[in-house]
Design a protein around this motif. Structure first.
Motif, PDB file in Angstrom:
ATOM      1  N   GLN A 215       0.836  -1.209   0.000  1.00 59.94           N
ATOM      2  CA  GLN A 215       0.000   0.000   0.000  1.00 59.94           C
ATOM      3  C   GLN A 215       0.870   1.258   0.000  1.00 59.94           C
ATOM      4  OE1 GLN A 215      -2.164  -1.050   3.559  1.00 59.94           O
ATOM      5  NE2 GLN A 215      -4.075  -1.382   2.411  1.00 59.94           N
TER       6      GLN A 215
ATOM      7  N   GLN B  38       2.154   2.216  -3.315  1.00 57.57           N
ATOM      8  CA  GLN B  38       1.123   2.706  -4.227  1.00 57.57           C
ATOM      9  C   GLN B  38       0.459   3.993  -3.746  1.00 57.57           C
ATOM     10  OE1 GLN B  38       0.660   1.123  -7.168  1.00 57.57           O
ATOM     11  NE2 GLN B  38       2.337  -0.194  -6.520  1.00 57.57           N
TER      12      GLN B  38
ATOM     13  N   ASP C 128      -0.821   6.702  -6.032  1.00 62.31           N
ATOM     14  CA  ASP C 128      -1.870   6.378  -6.993  1.00 62.31           C
ATOM     15  C   ASP C 128      -3.238   6.914  -6.562  1.00 62.31           C
ATOM     16  OD1 ASP C 128       0.041   5.056  -8.478  1.00 62.31           O
ATOM     17  OD2 ASP C 128      -0.524   3.062  -7.760  1.00 62.31           O
ATOM     18  N   ASP C 129      -3.383   7.219  -5.298  1.00 62.47           N
ATOM     19  CA  ASP C 129      -4.626   7.778  -4.755  1.00 62.47           C
ATOM     20  C   ASP C 129      -4.471   9.299  -4.732  1.00 62.47           C
ATOM     21  OD1 ASP C 129      -6.585   8.889  -3.082  1.00 62.47           O
ATOM     22  OD2 ASP C 129      -6.472   7.275  -1.619  1.00 62.47           O
TER      23      ASP C 129
ATOM     24  N   GLU D  25      -6.023  11.829  -3.443  1.00 64.00           N
ATOM     25  CA  GLU D  25      -6.153  12.508  -2.151  1.00 64.00           C
ATOM     26  C   GLU D  25      -4.922  12.248  -1.272  1.00 64.00           C
ATOM     27  OE1 GLU D  25      -9.120  12.200   1.628  1.00 64.00           O
ATOM     28  OE2 GLU D  25     -10.069  12.303  -0.355  1.00 64.00           O
ATOM     29  N   ARG D  26      -4.515  10.996  -1.214  1.00 63.61           N
ATOM     30  CA  ARG D  26      -3.321  10.658  -0.428  1.00 63.61           C
ATOM     31  C   ARG D  26      -2.078  11.282  -1.046  1.00 63.61           C
ATOM     32  NH1 ARG D  26      -3.078   4.963   2.689  1.00 63.61           N
ATOM     33  NH2 ARG D  26      -4.423   5.777   4.294  1.00 63.61           N
TER      34      ARG D  26
END
Length: 120
Positions: free
Chosen positions: A50, A53, A56-57, A59-60
């Protein structure tokens, strides 16, 4: 932008707000530590997969970029206040690490440099 330009922009930002009075080495180190903690919080409890990655989000990714910028800002301010040339300091440290971590002994492991010294 060069480091000195970034430092000048941060110094001007602080001066415009009369914040240089608060930008003592101690306060800047404490602020830097806090921001590193906030960056770490973005990765807390994530699995290694996680974490790999996280960008890839959207917001994050934005949160990570903001925390990285905060860490970088305080590091630049601290170096400026202490009159440390970060470029020179990094080059000096890289040379030292080349000596401490010779490829033949350090490749493929994460042992501290003291484990690579003769007789250990």
């Amino acid at each position: 932008m060069e480091i000195s330009s970034l430092q000048a922009a941060l110094a001007a930002f602080a001066e415009e707000r009369d914040w240089q009075q608060f930008h003592t080495p101690k306060n800047l180190v404490m602020a830097l530590s806090g921001e590193v903690g906030e960056l770490a919080a973005e990765f807390q409890w994530l699995t290694p997969e996680q974490a790999a990655q996280v960008m890839d989000d959207p917001e994050r990714a934005e949160a990570v970029r903001h925390e990285l910028a905060d860490v970088f800002s305080y590091l630049l301010r601290l170096a400026d206040v202490l009159d440390v040339d970060l470029d020179e300091a990094l080059r000096d440290k890289a040379r030292l690490n080349e000596e401490r971590y010779p490829v033949a002994k350090a490749r493929g492991n994460a042992l501290k440099y003291t484990a690579h010294q003769d007789g250990t």
